[in-house]
Design a protein around this motif. Structure first.
Motif, PDB file in Angstrom:
ATOM      1  N   VAL A 189       0.842  -1.206   0.000  1.00  0.00           N
ATOM      2  CA  VAL A 189       0.000   0.000   0.000  1.00  0.00           C
ATOM      3  C   VAL A 189       0.873   1.250   0.000  1.00  0.00           C
ATOM      4  O   VAL A 189       0.640   2.197  -0.775  1.00  0.00           O
ATOM      5  CB  VAL A 189      -0.922   0.010   1.237  1.00  0.00           C
ATOM      6  N   TRP A 190       1.898   1.269   0.860  1.00  0.00           N
ATOM      7  CA  TRP A 190       2.778   2.432   0.938  1.00  0.00           C
ATOM      8  C   TRP A 190       3.545   2.636  -0.359  1.00  0.00           C
ATOM      9  O   TRP A 190       3.746   3.766  -0.813  1.00  0.00           O
ATOM     10  CB  TRP A 190       3.733   2.279   2.112  1.00  0.00           C
ATOM     11  N   GLY A 191       3.973   1.547  -0.968  1.00  0.00           N
ATOM     12  CA  GLY A 191       4.701   1.652  -2.230  1.00  0.00           C
ATOM     13  C   GLY A 191       3.840   2.208  -3.348  1.00  0.00           C
ATOM     14  O   GLY A 191       4.283   3.047  -4.145  1.00  0.00           O
ATOM     15  N   VAL A 192       2.589   1.751  -3.403  1.00  0.00           N
ATOM     16  CA  VAL A 192       1.676   2.223  -4.450  1.00  0.00           C
ATOM     17  C   VAL A 192       1.335   3.701  -4.235  1.00  0.00           C
ATOM     18  O   VAL A 192       1.269   4.482  -5.198  1.00  0.00           O
ATOM     19  CB  VAL A 192       0.398   1.363  -4.478  1.00  0.00           C
ATOM     20  N   LEU A 193       1.123   4.106  -2.987  1.00  0.00           N
ATOM     21  CA  LEU A 193       0.867   5.516  -2.700  1.00  0.00           C
ATOM     22  C   LEU A 193       2.032   6.387  -3.168  1.00  0.00           C
ATOM     23  O   LEU A 193       1.832   7.445  -3.783  1.00  0.00           O
ATOM     24  CB  LEU A 193       0.640   5.713  -1.196  1.00  0.00           C
ATOM     25  N   ALA A 194       3.248   5.933  -2.877  1.00  0.00           N
ATOM     26  CA  ALA A 194       4.430   6.686  -3.313  1.00  0.00           C
ATOM     27  C   ALA A 194       4.513   6.740  -4.833  1.00  0.00           C
ATOM     28  O   ALA A 194       4.843   7.781  -5.415  1.00  0.00           O
ATOM     29  CB  ALA A 194       5.691   6.045  -2.734  1.00  0.00           C
ATOM     30  N   MET A 195       4.202   5.630  -5.492  1.00  0.00           N
ATOM     31  CA  MET A 195       4.255   5.586  -6.956  1.00  0.00           C
ATOM     32  C   MET A 195       3.283   6.587  -7.577  1.00  0.00           C
ATOM     33  O   MET A 195       3.656   7.358  -8.476  1.00  0.00           O
ATOM     34  CB  MET A 195       3.916   4.173  -7.443  1.00  0.00           C
ATOM     35  N   TRP A 196       2.043   6.597  -7.087  1.00  0.00           N
ATOM     36  CA  TRP A 196       1.059   7.523  -7.649  1.00  0.00           C
ATOM     37  C   TRP A 196       1.429   8.975  -7.362  1.00  0.00           C
ATOM     38  O   TRP A 196       1.178   9.866  -8.188  1.00  0.00           O
ATOM     39  CB  TRP A 196      -0.336   7.217  -7.122  1.00  0.00           C
ATOM     40  N   ALA A 197       2.048   9.224  -6.208  1.00  0.00           N
ATOM     41  CA  ALA A 197       2.491  10.578  -5.902  1.00  0.00           C
ATOM     42  C   ALA A 197       3.606  11.014  -6.842  1.00  0.00           C
ATOM     43  O   ALA A 197       3.647  12.166  -7.284  1.00  0.00           O
ATOM     44  CB  ALA A 197       2.959  10.665  -4.453  1.00  0.00           C
ATOM     45  N   VAL A 198       4.517  10.097  -7.170  1.00  0.00           N
ATOM     46  CA  VAL A 198       5.592  10.401  -8.130  1.00  0.00           C
ATOM     47  C   VAL A 198       5.005  10.740  -9.494  1.00  0.00           C
ATOM     48  O   VAL A 198       5.390  11.742 -10.130  1.00  0.00           O
ATOM     49  CB  VAL A 198       6.559   9.201  -8.261  1.00  0.00           C
ATOM     50  N   LEU A 199       4.067   9.930  -9.947  1.00  0.00           N
ATOM     51  CA  LEU A 199       3.468  10.165 -11.264  1.00  0.00           C
ATOM     52  C   LEU A 199       2.642  11.451 -11.276  1.00  0.00           C
ATOM     53  O   LEU A 199       2.622  12.178 -12.279  1.00  0.00           O
ATOM     54  CB  LEU A 199       2.604   8.966 -11.654  1.00  0.00           C
ATOM     55  N   THR A 200       1.956  11.744 -10.177  1.00  0.00           N
ATOM     56  CA  THR A 200       1.189  12.987 -10.095  1.00  0.00           C
ATOM     57  C   THR A 200       2.106  14.199 -10.123  1.00  0.00           C
ATOM     58  O   THR A 200       1.815  15.206 -10.788  1.00  0.00           O
ATOM     59  CB  THR A 200       0.346  13.015  -8.806  1.00  0.00           C
ATOM     60  N   ALA A 201       3.220  14.118  -9.399  1.00  0.00           N
ATOM     61  CA  ALA A 201       4.194  15.210  -9.414  1.00  0.00           C
ATOM     62  C   ALA A 201       4.744  15.429 -10.821  1.00  0.00           C
ATOM     63  O   ALA A 201       4.930  16.574 -11.260  1.00  0.00           O
ATOM     64  CB  ALA A 201       5.335  14.912  -8.442  1.00  0.00           C
ATOM     65  N   ALA A 202       4.995  14.336 -11.531  1.00  0.00           N
ATOM     66  CA  ALA A 202       5.486  14.445 -12.901  1.00  0.00           C
ATOM     67  C   ALA A 202       4.444  15.088 -13.811  1.00  0.00           C
ATOM     68  O   ALA A 202       4.767  15.925 -14.666  1.00  0.00           O
ATOM     69  CB  ALA A 202       5.859  13.061 -13.435  1.00  0.00           C
ATOM     70  N   HIS A 256       7.566   1.877   2.971  1.00  0.00           N
ATOM     71  CA  HIS A 256       7.610   0.740   2.044  1.00  0.00           C
ATOM     72  C   HIS A 256       8.936   0.000   2.183  1.00  0.00           C
ATOM     73  O   HIS A 256       8.964  -1.237   2.322  1.00  0.00           O
ATOM     74  CB  HIS A 256       7.429   1.261   0.616  1.00  0.00           C
ATOM     75  N   ALA A 257      10.033   0.737   2.172  1.00  0.00           N
ATOM     76  CA  ALA A 257      11.352   0.113   2.258  1.00  0.00           C
ATOM     77  C   ALA A 257      11.596  -0.539   3.616  1.00  0.00           C
ATOM     78  O   ALA A 257      12.137  -1.647   3.701  1.00  0.00           O
ATOM     79  CB  ALA A 257      12.433   1.156   1.979  1.00  0.00           C
ATOM     80  N   LEU A 258      11.188   0.130   4.678  1.00  0.00           N
ATOM     81  CA  LEU A 258      11.436  -0.389   6.030  1.00  0.00           C
ATOM     82  C   LEU A 258      10.613  -1.632   6.341  1.00  0.00           C
ATOM     83  O   LEU A 258      11.044  -2.495   7.117  1.00  0.00           O
ATOM     84  CB  LEU A 258      11.160   0.691   7.075  1.00  0.00           C
ATOM     85  N   LEU A 259       9.434  -1.730   5.742  1.00  0.00           N
ATOM     86  CA  LEU A 259       8.581  -2.891   6.002  1.00  0.00           C
ATOM     87  C   LEU A 259       9.003  -4.132   5.220  1.00  0.00           C
ATOM     88  O   LEU A 259       8.648  -5.255   5.588  1.00  0.00           O
ATOM     89  CB  LEU A 259       7.121  -2.561   5.670  1.00  0.00           C
ATOM     90  N   ILE A 260       9.760  -3.926   4.149  1.00  0.00           N
ATOM     91  CA  ILE A 260      10.170  -5.053   3.307  1.00  0.00           C
ATOM     92  C   ILE A 260      11.424  -5.706   3.871  1.00  0.00           C
ATOM     93  O   ILE A 260      12.410  -5.037   4.181  1.00  0.00           O
ATOM     94  CB  ILE A 260      10.439  -4.595   1.856  1.00  0.00           C
ATOM     95  N   GLU A 261      11.410  -7.010   3.969  1.00  0.00           N
ATOM     96  CA  GLU A 261      12.620  -7.763   4.301  1.00  0.00           C
ATOM     97  C   GLU A 261      13.181  -8.291   2.981  1.00  0.00           C
ATOM     98  O   GLU A 261      12.956  -9.433   2.592  1.00  0.00           O
ATOM     99  CB  GLU A 261      12.297  -8.902   5.261  1.00  0.00           C
ATOM    100  N   GLY A 262      13.895  -7.416   2.304  1.00  0.00           N
ATOM    101  CA  GLY A 262      14.395  -7.742   0.974  1.00  0.00           C
ATOM    102  C   GLY A 262      15.907  -7.724   0.900  1.00  0.00           C
ATOM    103  O   GLY A 262      16.601  -8.042   1.873  1.00  0.00           O
ATOM    104  N   THR A 263      16.396  -7.321  -0.255  1.00  0.00           N
ATOM    105  CA  THR A 263      17.837  -7.385  -0.501  1.00  0.00           C
ATOM    106  C   THR A 263      18.622  -6.301   0.224  1.00  0.00           C
ATOM    107  O   THR A 263      19.815  -6.460   0.460  1.00  0.00           O
ATOM    108  CB  THR A 263      18.126  -7.273  -2.012  1.00  0.00           C
ATOM    109  N   MET A 264      17.972  -5.196   0.597  1.00  0.00           N
ATOM    110  CA  MET A 264      18.696  -4.131   1.281  1.00  0.00           C
ATOM    111  C   MET A 264      19.071  -4.569   2.698  1.00  0.00           C
ATOM    112  O   MET A 264      18.246  -5.107   3.438  1.00  0.00           O
ATOM    113  CB  MET A 264      17.870  -2.845   1.338  1.00  0.00           C
ATOM    114  N   GLU A 265      20.337  -4.316   3.060  1.00  0.00           N
ATOM    115  CA  GLU A 265      20.815  -4.640   4.405  1.00  0.00           C
ATOM    116  C   GLU A 265      20.152  -3.699   5.412  1.00  0.00           C
ATOM    117  O   GLU A 265      19.954  -2.522   5.133  1.00  0.00           O
ATOM    118  CB  GLU A 265      22.334  -4.498   4.439  1.00  0.00           C
ATOM    119  N   ILE A 266      19.807  -4.228   6.583  1.00  0.00           N
ATOM    120  CA  ILE A 266      18.940  -3.494   7.516  1.00  0.00           C
ATOM    121  C   ILE A 266      19.535  -2.166   7.966  1.00  0.00           C
ATOM    122  O   ILE A 266      18.887  -1.112   7.886  1.00  0.00           O
ATOM    123  CB  ILE A 266      18.613  -4.368   8.742  1.00  0.00           C
ATOM    124  N   MET A 267      20.779  -2.166   8.453  1.00  0.00           N
ATOM    125  CA  MET A 267      21.358  -0.954   9.017  1.00  0.00           C
ATOM    126  C   MET A 267      21.552   0.133   7.965  1.00  0.00           C
ATOM    127  O   MET A 267      21.244   1.302   8.192  1.00  0.00           O
ATOM    128  CB  MET A 267      22.686  -1.273   9.700  1.00  0.00           C
TER     129      MET A 267
END
Length: 203
Positions: A114-127, A161-172
């Motif tokens: 949800v947070w990622g999609v909100l950010a995406m639409w905000a980016v496109l709206t700003a553009a 969005h980034a903080l909630l994802i346990e993905g490839t980015m190292e935590i610290m």
């Protein structure tokens, strides 16, 4: 002395951006992933890095890029941010269309979507507003305030969005980059006095 300070600022910025990317590149979660998925993931990391650069350019904080030069480059990096977002979402679409559809329709069970999609639409709206600002006859003050609100949504959505994802980015390094993005955004909003009634400068 000022030249050495400029080199120091640029050096720190490069290090701050490079470390999270290098840390993500060594993530064990990359094993057995499809190349398109890896590209999509790193597009997201690049997008976070650009979110740090954007307010620094807008505020004229980077040596040699103050004033008009910084604001012009701010527009170019904004285009790169859009490309990173589209590459991120497009790559995920290729690897798992149902998940992306659920996220876009706000029915995904994962909160970070949800947070990622909100950010995406905000980016496109700003553009969109940037591209059609004159046709929409927005005043400089109205444009600045709308752009600032969208920037807040973009940064908030992207960071959560980034903080909630346990993905490839190292935590610290992820936490550090997200914190710097928030600090830089807040500083430029305060410094530019977007909400004051003084005549704003052209952007």
């Amino acid at each position: 002395m000022s030249r050495m300070r400029g080199y120091l600022v640029w050096g720190v910025l490069v290090i701050v951006i490079a470390i999270p990317i290098l840390a993500a590149a060594t993530s064990p979660l990359l094993a057995w992933r499809q190349p398109v998925y890896i590209v999509a993931g790193f597009a997201g990391v690049a997008g976070m890095a650009l979110l740090l650069v954007q307010p620094l350019l807008a505020g004229g904080y980077l040596p040699g890029l103050a004033g008009t030069r910084g604001r012009r480059l701010h527009r170019y990096t904004g285009t790169l941010l859009i490309a990173a977002v589209l590459l991120h979402v497009g790559g995920l679409w290729i690897t798992s269309p149902p998940d992306v559809v659920d996220a876009l329709l706000f029915r995904s069970p994962t909160p970070f979507s949800v947070w990622g999609v909100l950010a995406m639409w905000a980016v496109l709206t700003a553009a969109f507003l940037a591209g059609f600002r004159r046709r929409l006859r927005l005043t400089v003050r109205s444009w600045r305030r709308a752009h600032t609100i969208l920037a807040i949504v973009i940064v908030t959505g992207s960071v959560v969005h980034a903080l909630l994802i346990e993905g490839t980015m190292e935590i610290m390094t992820k936490f550090a980059l997200c914190a710097l993005v928030v600090i830089a955004t807040v500083k430029v909003i305060v410094d530019l006095k977007v909400w004051t009634k003084r005549p704003p400068r052209e952007v």
